[in-house]
Design an enzyme around this catalytic site. Structure first.
Site, PDB file in Angstrom:
ATOM      1  N   ASP A   9       0.851  -1.183   0.000  1.00  0.00           N
ATOM      2  CA  ASP A   9       0.000   0.000   0.000  1.00  0.00           C
ATOM      3  C   ASP A   9       0.883   1.228   0.000  1.00  0.00           C
ATOM      4  O   ASP A   9       2.041   1.171   0.436  1.00  0.00           O
ATOM      5  CB  ASP A   9      -0.922   0.021   1.223  1.00  0.00           C
ATOM      6  CG  ASP A   9      -1.917   1.176   1.171  1.00  0.00           C
ATOM      7  OD1 ASP A   9      -2.695   1.238   0.207  1.00  0.00           O
ATOM      8  OD2 ASP A   9      -1.910   2.023   2.082  1.00  0.00           O
ATOM      9  N   SER A  10       0.320   2.343  -0.459  1.00  0.00           N
ATOM     10  CA  SER A  10       1.078   3.590  -0.445  1.00  0.00           C
ATOM     11  C   SER A  10       1.323   4.083   0.972  1.00  0.00           C
ATOM     12  O   SER A  10       2.221   4.892   1.193  1.00  0.00           O
ATOM     13  CB  SER A  10       0.335   4.660  -1.248  1.00  0.00           C
ATOM     14  OG  SER A  10      -0.947   4.873  -0.702  1.00  0.00           O
ATOM     15  N   CYS A  72      -4.219  -1.240  -2.370  1.00  0.00           N
ATOM     16  CA  CYS A  72      -4.294   0.203  -2.570  1.00  0.00           C
ATOM     17  C   CYS A  72      -5.121   0.429  -3.828  1.00  0.00           C
ATOM     18  O   CYS A  72      -4.773  -0.091  -4.901  1.00  0.00           O
ATOM     19  CB  CYS A  72      -2.887   0.775  -2.746  1.00  0.00           C
ATOM     20  SG  CYS A  72      -2.819   2.517  -3.247  1.00  0.00           S
ATOM     21  N   GLU A 157      -4.711  10.069   8.422  1.00  0.00           N
ATOM     22  CA  GLU A 157      -3.294   9.860   8.709  1.00  0.00           C
ATOM     23  C   GLU A 157      -2.764  10.833   9.759  1.00  0.00           C
ATOM     24  O   GLU A 157      -1.716  10.603  10.344  1.00  0.00           O
ATOM     25  CB  GLU A 157      -2.488   9.933   7.417  1.00  0.00           C
ATOM     26  CG  GLU A 157      -2.846   8.816   6.451  1.00  0.00           C
ATOM     27  CD  GLU A 157      -1.705   8.372   5.570  1.00  0.00           C
ATOM     28  OE1 GLU A 157      -0.769   9.162   5.368  1.00  0.00           O
ATOM     29  OE2 GLU A 157      -1.768   7.220   5.077  1.00  0.00           O
ATOM     30  N   CYS A 191     -11.371   3.173  -0.919  1.00  0.00           N
ATOM     31  CA  CYS A 191     -10.031   3.522  -0.438  1.00  0.00           C
ATOM     32  C   CYS A 191      -9.864   2.790   0.876  1.00  0.00           C
ATOM     33  O   CYS A 191     -10.763   2.825   1.732  1.00  0.00           O
ATOM     34  CB  CYS A 191      -9.885   5.027  -0.245  1.00  0.00           C
ATOM     35  SG  CYS A 191      -8.331   5.510   0.578  1.00  0.00           S
ATOM     36  N   HIS A 193      -8.217   3.377   3.425  1.00  0.00           N
ATOM     37  CA  HIS A 193      -8.214   4.206   4.633  1.00  0.00           C
ATOM     38  C   HIS A 193      -9.619   4.397   5.207  1.00  0.00           C
ATOM     39  O   HIS A 193      -9.797   4.547   6.414  1.00  0.00           O
ATOM     40  CB  HIS A 193      -7.660   5.606   4.326  1.00  0.00           C
ATOM     41  CG  HIS A 193      -6.181   5.697   4.235  1.00  0.00           C
ATOM     42  ND1 HIS A 193      -5.466   5.106   3.226  1.00  0.00           N
ATOM     43  CD2 HIS A 193      -5.269   6.322   5.032  1.00  0.00           C
ATOM     44  CE1 HIS A 193      -4.175   5.369   3.384  1.00  0.00           C
ATOM     45  NE2 HIS A 193      -4.034   6.108   4.477  1.00  0.00           N
TER      46      HIS A 193
END
Length: 273
Positions: A9-10, A72, A157, A191, A193
């Site tokens: 993942d990024s 991702c 984040e 996504c 996240h």
């Protein structure tokens, strides 16, 4: 020798997918790589995302991974097909790279009654058009409405996602999605996240709407893939071991990663940048 399943993942979001994979298939070894030094990928060009993703995939191959999951959506949208078609035959013809978009689009039509599906994603994923294109292959009668949510990843984040101030940005994007069409009854978090915002998102959806996260879907798809490809399944080592790597600060990674994975982690630094 270890031959773990690689998960890329990024940043941190792929940990939500890894958590589901480990819960579904705990017997395998896994190596997770987060390219935190170059995150987020969402607003980067196709060429840049492809270059970064291929570099990370090659690193995972070097760790002995015969199978790599791009956990991702942006990398799956912008880099997966090129890597599968152009790079794998030359660098590792017996290895495989899979993404998170195809497993999701194969089942999303099973959740909707109205035939109207909303996709919440990064700007890069939305601009790629990957979800409408893939969903049409399996459910051509579905109407797909996309909404970019560029501020959600920074909120998450920076650990601001559970604060009251995040409500404004959650509601803003959901209002924009619902303004596109009445009757959207299924919303996909495209996504990895976004599951951390799931409780807030649910509060601003119409009553009875279904909210879909990708983790369990991808985990079930991986189990199905390994069942259908015994030649790959036998190459994956089974010791139940987990390893975590980041291209940025391990200390920062470990502090943030626990939010996504639900338990404390210890990572090591990888110098790819």
């Amino acid at each position: 020798m270890r031959h773990p399943i690689g998960v890329f993942d990024s940043g941190y979001g792929g940990l939500t997918v890894l958590k589901s994979m480990v819960g579904r298939l705990p017997q395998y070894d896994y190596v997770y790589l987060g390219d935190n030094a170059r995150a987020p990928y969402g607003n980067r060009s196709f060429e840049t995302v492809y270059h970064y993703t291929l570099q990370c995939v090659r690193w995972l191959f070097d760790q002995g991974c015969p199978l790599v999951i791009l956990a991702c959506n942006t990398a799956s949208a912008k880099a997966l097909r090129t890597i599968q078609q152009n790079d794998l035959p030359n660098i590792a013809p017996s290895n495989r790279v899979l993404g998170v978009i195809r497993p999701t689009t194969e089942v999303i039509g099973n959740f909707t009654r109205s035939g109207k599906v909303g996709v919440l994603a990064t700007r890069g994923t939305v601009l790629s058009g990957s979800y409408p294109i893939e969903i049409e292959k399996f459910f051509p009668d579905l109407a797909v409405y996309q909404q970019a949510c560029p501020l959600w990843v920074p909120l998450i984040e920076n650990n601001e996602h559970d604060k009251p101030g995040a409500d404004y940005f959650v509601k803003e994007y959901l209002d924009q999605l619902q303004e596109q069409a009445p009757g959207i009854d299924t919303v996909l978090l495209a996504c990895t996240h976004y599951p951390l915002l799931k409780d807030k998102i649910s509060r601003f959806l119409p009553q009875g709407a279904t909210l879909i996260s990708q983790g369990e879907i991808v985990a079930d798809s991986l189990a199905d893939y390994l069942g259908r490809h015994p030649e790959m399944e036998t190459r994956c080592s089974k010791g139940g071991r987990l390893s975590f790597y980041t291209t940025d600060s391990p200390e920062d990674f470990d502090n943030h990663a626990s939010i996504f994975y639900g338990e404390n982690l210890r990572s090591e630094h990888v110098g790819l940048v």
